[in-house]
Design a protein around this motif. Structure first.
Motif, PDB file in Angstrom:
ATOM      1  N   UNK A   1     -37.324  64.186 -24.578  1.00  0.00           N
ATOM      2  CA  UNK A   1     -38.085  63.518 -24.790  1.00  0.00           C
ATOM      3  C   UNK A   1     -38.174  63.679 -26.321  1.00  0.00           C
ATOM      4  N   UNK A   2     -39.424  63.221 -26.412  1.00  0.00           N
ATOM      5  CA  UNK A   2     -39.756  62.728 -28.099  1.00  0.00           C
ATOM      6  C   UNK A   2     -41.763  62.830 -27.764  1.00  0.00           C
TER       7      UNK A   2
ATOM      8  N   UNK B   1     -45.708  63.170 -29.370  1.00  0.00           N
ATOM      9  CA  UNK B   1     -46.432  61.650 -30.302  1.00  0.00           C
ATOM     10  C   UNK B   1     -45.942  62.557 -31.710  1.00  0.00           C
ATOM     11  N   UNK B   2     -46.144  60.508 -32.853  1.00  0.00           N
ATOM     12  CA  UNK B   2     -45.451  61.150 -33.744  1.00  0.00           C
ATOM     13  C   UNK B   2     -47.129  61.885 -33.874  1.00  0.00           C
ATOM     14  N   UNK B   3     -46.955  63.024 -35.803  1.00  0.00           N
ATOM     15  CA  UNK B   3     -47.749  63.208 -36.509  1.00  0.00           C
ATOM     16  C   UNK B   3     -48.002  65.043 -35.907  1.00  0.00           C
ATOM     17  N   UNK B   4     -47.655  64.974 -34.693  1.00  0.00           N
ATOM     18  CA  UNK B   4     -48.039  66.701 -34.059  1.00  0.00           C
ATOM     19  C   UNK B   4     -47.831  67.670 -34.892  1.00  0.00           C
ATOM     20  N   UNK B   5     -46.559  67.394 -35.469  1.00  0.00           N
ATOM     21  CA  UNK B   5     -45.238  68.565 -35.979  1.00  0.00           C
ATOM     22  C   UNK B   5     -46.490  69.438 -37.403  1.00  0.00           C
ATOM     23  N   UNK B   6     -47.137  68.166 -38.365  1.00  0.00           N
ATOM     24  CA  UNK B   6     -47.525  68.913 -39.847  1.00  0.00           C
ATOM     25  C   UNK B   6     -48.590  70.160 -38.878  1.00  0.00           C
TER      26      UNK B   6
ATOM     27  N   UNK C   1     -35.883  65.253 -41.991  1.00  0.00           N
ATOM     28  CA  UNK C   1     -36.389  64.553 -40.976  1.00  0.00           C
ATOM     29  C   UNK C   1     -37.829  65.005 -41.181  1.00  0.00           C
ATOM     30  N   UNK C   2     -38.073  66.559 -40.988  1.00  0.00           N
ATOM     31  CA  UNK C   2     -38.885  67.623 -40.925  1.00  0.00           C
ATOM     32  C   UNK C   2     -40.133  66.610 -41.483  1.00  0.00           C
TER      33      UNK C   2
ATOM     34  N   UNK D   1     -45.197  63.309 -41.149  1.00  0.00           N
ATOM     35  CA  UNK D   1     -45.985  61.759 -42.432  1.00  0.00           C
ATOM     36  C   UNK D   1     -46.138  61.271 -40.670  1.00  0.00           C
ATOM     37  N   UNK D   2     -45.368  61.627 -39.566  1.00  0.00           N
ATOM     38  CA  UNK D   2     -45.597  60.608 -38.464  1.00  0.00           C
ATOM     39  C   UNK D   2     -45.415  59.110 -38.642  1.00  0.00           C
ATOM     40  N   UNK D   3     -44.069  59.150 -38.925  1.00  0.00           N
ATOM     41  CA  UNK D   3     -42.659  58.508 -39.482  1.00  0.00           C
ATOM     42  C   UNK D   3     -41.901  58.377 -38.284  1.00  0.00           C
ATOM     43  N   UNK D   4     -41.737  59.079 -37.803  1.00  0.00           N
ATOM     44  CA  UNK D   4     -40.772  59.763 -36.249  1.00  0.00           C
ATOM     45  C   UNK D   4     -40.797  60.065 -35.783  1.00  0.00           C
ATOM     46  N   UNK D   5     -40.693  60.487 -34.062  1.00  0.00           N
ATOM     47  CA  UNK D   5     -41.231  61.734 -33.498  1.00  0.00           C
ATOM     48  C   UNK D   5     -40.770  62.675 -33.427  1.00  0.00           C
ATOM     49  N   UNK D   6     -41.230  63.350 -32.806  1.00  0.00           N
ATOM     50  CA  UNK D   6     -40.956  64.651 -32.767  1.00  0.00           C
ATOM     51  C   UNK D   6     -39.968  65.265 -31.810  1.00  0.00           C
TER      52      UNK D   6
END
Length: 92
Positions: free
Chosen positions: A31-32, A34-39, A62-63, A68-73
């Motif tokens: 499962x993924x 939310x986008x942008x949470x990695x930063x 990929x990271x 940048x929130x372009x894909x979900x982590x």
């Protein structure tokens, strides 16, 4: 993995991650998060995208897309970052 491979401040965790070098025995759907949470997680850990790419084995591009929130982590990676943050926050 040895202590020199971990980012500054986390070298004491080297032994805990020794078992993570084995590839998964079967393919599973991850499962993924939310986008942008990695930063935010990487910033709190004080890691660059390059350092996390080397640590995690994911491609630096990929990271970059995650931060940048372009894909979900992947949720598993997000939970791993959460665990590292929790450990770091409890250190003296």
């Amino acid at each position: 993995m040895n202590k020199a491979d971990l980012p500054k401040g986390l070298s004491h965790l080297a032994a805990a991650f020794e078992s993570y070098n084995e590839p998964p025995s079967q393919s599973v759907e991850i499962p993924l998060a939310p986008k942008g949470s990695a930063a935010a997680s990487l910033a709190r850990l004080g890691w660059t995208q390059g350092a996390f790419a080397e640590y995690s084995g994911y491609d630096r591009r990929t990271i970059g897309r995650w931060t940048r929130g372009e894909s979900a982590i992947p949720l598993l990676v997000e939970r791993h970052l959460d665990l590292l943050l929790a450990i770091r926050d409890r250190l003296p």
